[in-house]
Design a protein around this motif. Structure first.
Motif, mmCIF file in Angstrom:
data_model
loop_
_atom_site.group_PDB
_atom_site.id
_atom_site.type_symbol
_atom_site.label_atom_id
_atom_site.label_comp_id
_atom_site.label_asym_id
_atom_site.label_seq_id
_atom_site.Cartn_x
_atom_site.Cartn_y
_atom_site.Cartn_z
ATOM 1 N N ILE A 5 0.875 -1.173 0.000
ATOM 2 C CA ILE A 5 0.000 0.000 0.000
ATOM 3 C C ILE A 5 0.909 1.219 0.000
ATOM 4 C CG2 ILE A 5 -1.923 1.162 1.149
ATOM 5 C CD1 ILE A 5 -2.614 -1.444 2.503
ATOM 6 N N PRO A 6 1.482 1.574 -1.181
ATOM 7 C CA PRO A 6 2.508 2.605 -1.231
ATOM 8 C C PRO A 6 2.000 4.027 -1.032
ATOM 9 C CG PRO A 6 2.016 1.828 -3.436
ATOM 10 C CD PRO A 6 1.253 0.947 -2.498
ATOM 11 N N GLU A 7 0.680 4.266 -1.234
ATOM 12 C CA GLU A 7 0.194 5.625 -1.060
ATOM 13 C C GLU A 7 -1.296 5.628 -0.764
ATOM 14 O OE1 GLU A 7 1.471 4.971 -4.391
ATOM 15 O OE2 GLU A 7 -0.510 4.359 -5.062
ATOM 16 N N THR A 8 -1.761 6.778 -0.291
ATOM 17 C CA THR A 8 -3.187 6.990 -0.073
ATOM 18 C C THR A 8 -3.628 8.186 -0.906
ATOM 19 O OG1 THR A 8 -2.783 8.444 1.823
ATOM 20 C CG2 THR A 8 -3.078 6.090 2.285
ATOM 21 N N TYR A 22 -7.143 3.893 0.305
ATOM 22 C CA TYR A 22 -5.872 3.180 0.350
ATOM 23 C C TYR A 22 -5.656 2.481 -0.989
ATOM 24 C CZ TYR A 22 -6.079 3.961 5.383
ATOM 25 O OH TYR A 22 -6.141 4.532 6.626
ATOM 26 N N ASN A 23 -4.560 2.808 -1.665
ATOM 27 C CA ASN A 23 -4.248 2.209 -2.961
ATOM 28 C C ASN A 23 -3.497 0.901 -2.746
ATOM 29 O OD1 ASN A 23 -5.380 4.446 -4.038
ATOM 30 N ND2 ASN A 23 -3.516 5.293 -4.929
ATOM 31 N N ILE A 24 -4.165 -0.206 -3.021
ATOM 32 C CA ILE A 24 -3.573 -1.527 -2.821
ATOM 33 C C ILE A 24 -2.932 -1.985 -4.127
ATOM 34 C CG2 ILE A 24 -4.040 -3.943 -2.276
ATOM 35 C CD1 ILE A 24 -6.246 -3.067 -0.448
ATOM 36 N N HIS A 31 -4.066 -2.408 -7.981
ATOM 37 C CA HIS A 31 -5.178 -3.341 -8.159
ATOM 38 C C HIS A 31 -6.511 -2.684 -7.829
ATOM 39 C CE1 HIS A 31 -7.106 -7.307 -8.323
ATOM 40 N NE2 HIS A 31 -7.816 -6.916 -7.269
ATOM 41 N N CYS A 32 -6.570 -1.940 -6.710
ATOM 42 C CA CYS A 32 -7.831 -1.332 -6.308
ATOM 43 C C CYS A 32 -7.596 -0.241 -5.275
ATOM 44 C CB CYS A 32 -8.792 -2.389 -5.736
ATOM 45 S SG CYS A 32 -8.140 -3.288 -4.314
ATOM 46 N N ARG A 33 -8.608 0.610 -5.099
ATOM 47 C CA ARG A 33 -8.632 1.600 -4.027
ATOM 48 C C ARG A 33 -9.774 1.238 -3.094
ATOM 49 N NH1 ARG A 33 -8.470 4.751 -8.693
ATOM 50 N NH2 ARG A 33 -6.442 5.703 -9.130
ATOM 51 N N GLN A 38 -13.917 -0.669 4.372
ATOM 52 C CA GLN A 38 -14.077 -1.881 3.571
ATOM 53 C C GLN A 38 -13.136 -2.977 4.059
ATOM 54 O OE1 GLN A 38 -13.721 0.491 -0.285
ATOM 55 N NE2 GLN A 38 -15.082 -1.160 -0.931
ATOM 56 N N LEU A 39 -11.888 -2.608 4.331
ATOM 57 C CA LEU A 39 -10.933 -3.588 4.846
ATOM 58 C C LEU A 39 -11.346 -4.073 6.228
ATOM 59 C CD1 LEU A 39 -7.592 -1.923 3.722
ATOM 60 C CD2 LEU A 39 -8.564 -4.042 2.848
#
Length: 455
Positions: A5-8, A22-24, A31-33, A38-39
């Motif tokens: 998760i390198p950035e938000t 959260y950019n996964i 792959h997804c935000r 949600q997590l």
């Protein structure tokens, strides 16, 4: 699978309010935000269904996601994979609808299939097998790979498409015509080629891949071998062509783009190829000498993929701030250099995760053989496809006659130092679930009774 998760991002909601996303990244690609809520919802579902054994890893979301994936039960669960697929589709804002998707064969031929945008990798693989009339029992011998075609005609493997993603979303969200999905065999032991060649479509697919690998220079061919291969092509002797190719150097290998290694010394340029249960190195030393050597997976105690952020060229931003950064990927493996000496070898490459996936699949084959299991059953094991077979057939075209081999191809010098041939008997491996630190992904394996060769 490698999570980071390198950035938000601060994004706007439907009612005009803002929220943190959260950019996964999965296997080095966005792959997804998702929102934290949600997590948290996923976590609560996992706790209800499987217990709270992963609670201690919630301190950092990245560690938590990696821990879930590495758990044999949770990582393979439909609950986890469906969460990722749904999140991917929502992030890219691609609705579920009928669509057409082009799947490429090794000879450049396109196979257009009709799917749903929400079809997972298994469904797409089944659909292309139906189009080609590939029997169900052979579908497991092939996989879908995301590749990038270069302007010079070169081909870079990005990753093998996994069960947690939607191929249509994965390729269309890149918005770059250089990216394609390619069908390619997904096993390493050439002994299983015989199973594939017993079927007409399987034979044509394997033949097209072999010709393509020779033309790319992935399989080394001298003038006499080229003459023999060309003669077999002209006769239409595809099985004999493949059997001759099986005797050639680097048959069945995947070749990666130029990268950097610290072996035998730091800063060396290297071409890495994966195949025959090894990583092969073509290393250019700082003094411009070129050497070649191989690292057998049976002598790798463990390996890991590490991701980090570095500022882009001319950038001044630190990795932790909001400036432009790029992800740096490294594959490192601990290797048995001699009977009592282990050494870490590192490769810095955007394809580090793909290299790791290759190592994992080699290990899987070896472990099945070691346990006395059937690799055929492992390859044939498929989920029931959700798509209906159609009556349309799509023939696999034969590739053109081989061009003359490149006589200017540089000759490589063998590494002067040989390694002692031993097995990893008695070397303990740590539990991967306890090896998560930072952005590291570990694959820990030790083998007993599996023979290995010298470097």
């Amino acid at each position: 699978m490698h999570f980071s998760i390198p950035e938000t991002e601060v994004r706007s909601g439907e009612n005009g309010s803002t929220y943190v996303a959260y950019n996964i990244h999965v296997n080095g690609v966005l792959h997804c935000r998702v929102r934290y809520s949600q997590l948290l919802g996923l976590h609560e579902q996992i706790k209800r269904e499987y217990g709270s054994s992963l609670e201690q890893r919630r301190e950092q979301l990245e560690k938590y996601m990696q821990a879930v994936r590495q758990d044999p039960l949770l990582g393979a669960s439909e609950l986890f994979n469906s969460f990722l697929r749904k999140a991917q589709q929502e992030t890219q804002q691609i609705p579920t609808e009928e669509a057409e998707l082009d799947i490429y064969l090794s000879n450049g031929q396109k196979v257009r299939i009709s799917i749903l945008t929400s079809d997972q990798t298994e469904d797409v693989l089944e659909a292309v097998a139906t189009k080609l009339d590939l029997p169900d029992e052979l579908v497991g011998y092939f996989s879908l790979f995301l590749i990038r075609e270069g302007a010079d005609g070169g081909c870079s493997f990005v990753r093998k498409l996994q069960e947690f993603e939607l191929p249509y979303v994965s390729v269309t969200s890149l918005r770059n015509p250089e990216f394609h999905i390619v069908l390619r065999k997904s096993y390493w032991d050439s002994a299983y080629d015989s199973d594939v060649m017993d079927n007409r479509v399987g034979l044509n697919l394997l033949y097209a891949q072999t010709v393509s690998d020779i033309e790319r220079g992935w399989i080394l061919v001298n003038k006499e071998q080229h003459r023999q291969l060309k003669s077999l092509q002209e006769k239409g002797s595809k099985k004999e062509f493949i059997r001759l190719a099986q005797t050639l150097k680097y048959f069945g290998y995947i070749k990666f783009d130029p990268s950097i290694t610290d072996f035998p010394e730091k800063g060396c340029h290297v071409i890495v190829s994966a195949g025959n249960n090894e990583l092969n190195f073509h290393v250019r030393l700082p003094n411009e000498h070129v050497k070649e050597g191989s690292f057998k997976v049976t002598r790798m105690r463990c390996w890991r993929v590490t991701s980090s952020q570095v500022p882009v060229a001319n950038g001044t931003a630190a990795p932790s701030c909001g400036g432009k950064c790029e992800v740096k990927l490294e594959l490192a493996f601990e290797y048995l250099m001699s009977k009592d000496r282990l050494q870490w070898v590192t490769i810095t490459s955007p394809q580090a995760i793909m290299m790791s996936i290759c190592l994992q699949s080699m290990v899987d084959e070896l472990m099945v053989k070691k346990s006395g299991g059937s690799i055929k059953k492992m390859l044939k094991k498929r989920h029931n496809g959700s798509l209906h077979r159609s009556d349309s057939q799509h023939a696999v075209k034969s590739p053109p006659i081989l061009d003359s081999p490149d006589t200017n191809r540089e000759q490589m010098v063998k590494l002067s130092t040989k390694l002692t041939s031993v097995t990893l008997r008695g070397i303990s491996t740590s539990n991967s679930s306890n090896d998560i630190s930072g952005n590291n992904f570990h694959g820990n394996y030790a083998f007993e009774g599996i023979g290995d060769d010298d470097l």
